[in-house]
Write a protein that holds these residues in place. Structure first.
Motif, PDB file in Angstrom:
ATOM      1  N   SER A 122       0.839  -1.209   0.000  1.00 28.59           N
ATOM      2  CA  SER A 122       0.000   0.000   0.000  1.00 28.59           C
ATOM      3  C   SER A 122       0.870   1.252   0.000  1.00 28.59           C
ATOM      4  O   SER A 122       0.358   2.370  -0.027  1.00 28.59           O
ATOM      5  CB  SER A 122      -0.960   0.001   1.187  1.00 28.59           C
ATOM      6  N   GLY A 123       2.174   1.077   0.039  1.00 30.89           N
ATOM      7  CA  GLY A 123       3.100   2.206  -0.148  1.00 30.89           C
ATOM      8  C   GLY A 123       3.232   3.120   1.052  1.00 30.89           C
ATOM      9  O   GLY A 123       3.394   4.330   0.889  1.00 30.89           O
ATOM     10  N   VAL A 124       3.158   2.567   2.266  1.00 32.55           N
ATOM     11  CA  VAL A 124       3.298   3.406   3.473  1.00 32.55           C
ATOM     12  C   VAL A 124       4.663   4.091   3.478  1.00 32.55           C
ATOM     13  O   VAL A 124       5.691   3.438   3.293  1.00 32.55           O
ATOM     14  CB  VAL A 124       3.147   2.541   4.755  1.00 32.55           C
ATOM     15  N   ARG A 125       4.626   5.422   3.679  1.00 33.33           N
ATOM     16  CA  ARG A 125       5.882   6.186   3.757  1.00 33.33           C
ATOM     17  C   ARG A 125       5.925   6.979   5.060  1.00 33.33           C
ATOM     18  O   ARG A 125       4.872   7.240   5.661  1.00 33.33           O
ATOM     19  CB  ARG A 125       5.985   7.157   2.575  1.00 33.33           C
ATOM     20  N   PRO A 126       7.118   7.385   5.484  1.00 35.10           N
ATOM     21  CA  PRO A 126       7.215   8.159   6.725  1.00 35.10           C
ATOM     22  C   PRO A 126       6.302   9.381   6.693  1.00 35.10           C
ATOM     23  O   PRO A 126       6.218  10.068   5.676  1.00 35.10           O
ATOM     24  CB  PRO A 126       8.698   8.572   6.768  1.00 35.10           C
ATOM     25  N   ARG A 169       6.437   0.773  11.822  1.00 31.30           N
ATOM     26  CA  ARG A 169       7.856   0.533  11.508  1.00 31.30           C
ATOM     27  C   ARG A 169       8.276   1.306  10.252  1.00 31.30           C
ATOM     28  O   ARG A 169       9.403   1.767  10.151  1.00 31.30           O
ATOM     29  CB  ARG A 169       8.062  -0.977  11.305  1.00 31.30           C
ATOM     30  N   LEU A 170       7.335   1.457   9.305  1.00 30.55           N
ATOM     31  CA  LEU A 170       7.643   2.174   8.064  1.00 30.55           C
ATOM     32  C   LEU A 170       7.495   3.683   8.214  1.00 30.55           C
ATOM     33  O   LEU A 170       7.662   4.423   7.256  1.00 30.55           O
ATOM     34  CB  LEU A 170       6.752   1.658   6.927  1.00 30.55           C
ATOM     35  N   GLY A 171       7.129   4.121   9.418  1.00 27.09           N
ATOM     36  CA  GLY A 171       7.156   5.557   9.700  1.00 27.09           C
ATOM     37  C   GLY A 171       5.826   6.284   9.616  1.00 27.09           C
ATOM     38  O   GLY A 171       5.798   7.518   9.628  1.00 27.09           O
ATOM     39  N   ALA A 172       4.704   5.541   9.547  1.00 25.95           N
ATOM     40  CA  ALA A 172       3.396   6.215   9.496  1.00 25.95           C
ATOM     41  C   ALA A 172       3.221   7.091  10.734  1.00 25.95           C
ATOM     42  O   ALA A 172       3.607   6.706  11.840  1.00 25.95           O
ATOM     43  CB  ALA A 172       2.285   5.176   9.426  1.00 25.95           C
ATOM     44  N   GLU A 173       2.620   8.276  10.531  1.00 27.34           N
ATOM     45  CA  GLU A 173       2.450   9.183  11.667  1.00 27.34           C
ATOM     46  C   GLU A 173       1.098   8.940  12.334  1.00 27.34           C
ATOM     47  O   GLU A 173       0.970   8.932  13.536  1.00 27.34           O
ATOM     48  CB  GLU A 173       2.529  10.621  11.163  1.00 27.34           C
ATOM     49  N   ARG A 174       0.085   8.719  11.498  1.00 29.54           N
ATOM     50  CA  ARG A 174      -1.250   8.477  12.028  1.00 29.54           C
ATOM     51  C   ARG A 174      -1.727   7.127  11.505  1.00 29.54           C
ATOM     52  O   ARG A 174      -1.639   6.866  10.302  1.00 29.54           O
ATOM     53  CB  ARG A 174      -2.181   9.587  11.559  1.00 29.54           C
TER      54      ARG A 174
END
Ligand SMILES: [Zn+2]
Length: 282
Positions: A164-168, A190-195
């Motif tokens: 799904s391409g999770v980025r910070p 772990r991939l940096g999602a904020e919310r």
């Protein structure tokens, strides 16, 4: 050897079956030391979804290699190995593309094949399917149990987050508070999602989701759930992890995705299993 056999809804028996043996040169025989019961097992257990009485069950397992066929190159007797939920030949068009769950010779453990809730298993395509666990884990029972979810749910949750391409800094939606959804929550953090907004219904699991990194939880479903998430995110999220697999959940995922966003779709349950001809290995 003994193995868990599905005998019908709410009826799984431990029965004596013929010992696991090498049938093809690419097989290994593995003595199973650890095995899980998956949510996917519960669908046939509850009588939901097709599962034929007499089939073995269980697709999350690890163990020690006891024997290998003459063409097995990467494993040897005494190796501790972990299996993914399905076996794959590693050579077909789909395996070459990294889509081993669509392998033309592949299949799920159980589901008419050898099952993982057993004393041992004939592991097909052992080189392509099994992964050797580093010897450094030996003797650490807690660590061995901790890596067991890599067989399925941890890898599936991670895959949902990556595809799904999770980025910070992202806002991420996770649909489902089962083991895959919870592992997807961990992966998104772990991939940096904020919310991270998790949709589910079970208080205990949603508490765990918060511990794993969920910043919001939503308990409503269907259109109401979509509306609530659209409001929370002011128009949906760029990354949506669909970790349930029902038609309702898939529709929700698409409707919660921001224009240009991506759904990482890993849910795979009764709705899909009933479409077996379309998704032969799911
Ligand atoms: Zn599973």
């Amino acid at each position: 050897m003994r193995a868990a056999i599905f005998r019908g809804a709410f009826n799984i028996q431990v029965e004596q079956i013929p010992d696991a043996t090498i049938l093809e040169p690419t097989d290994a025989v593995v003595r199973i030391i650890h095995a899980c019961i998956c949510g996917t097992d519960l669908w046939p257990y509850r009588g939901q979804g097709p599962y034929t009485p007499g089939w073995q069950i269980g697709h999350e397992w690890m163990g020690m290699v006891e024997d290998v066929g003459p063409e097995v190159r990467t494993l040897k007797r005494g190796d501790r190995v972990i299996a993914p939920y399905d076996f794959a030949d590693g050579t077909c068009e789909f395996c070459q593309k990294g889509l081993d769950s669509a392998c033309v010779q592949g299949g799920l453990w159980g589901f008419g094949h050898e099952g993982g809730q057993a004393e041992a298993i004939r592991a097909r395509f052992a080189d392509a399917t099994l992964v050797v666990v580093p010897p450094s884990v030996e003797g650490d029972e807690a660590l061995l149990k901790a890596i067991l979810p890599v067989t399925d749910v941890l890898a599936a949750g991670h895959h949902a987050a990556v595809t799904s391409g999770v980025r910070p800094g992202d806002t991420v939606i996770v649909i489902g508070d089962g083991a895959v959804g919870l592992c997807g929550t961990l992966a998104a953090r772990r991939l940096g999602a904020e919310r991270i907004i998790v949709l589910g219904h079970q208080a205990q699991r949603l508490t765990l989701a918060r511990q794993f990194g969920a910043t919001d939880v939503v308990t409503s479903r269907g259109e109401q759930g979509v509306r609530q998430v659209i409001e929370l995110t002011e128009g949906g999220a760029d990354a949506v992890l669909e970790c349930v697999g029902t038609e309702e959940a898939i529709n929700m995922a698409v409707n919660m995705t921001r224009p240009g966003g991506t759904v990482g779709f890993v849910g795979c349950v009764a709705d899909w299993l009933q479409r077996a001809p379309i998704f032969p290995n799911c």
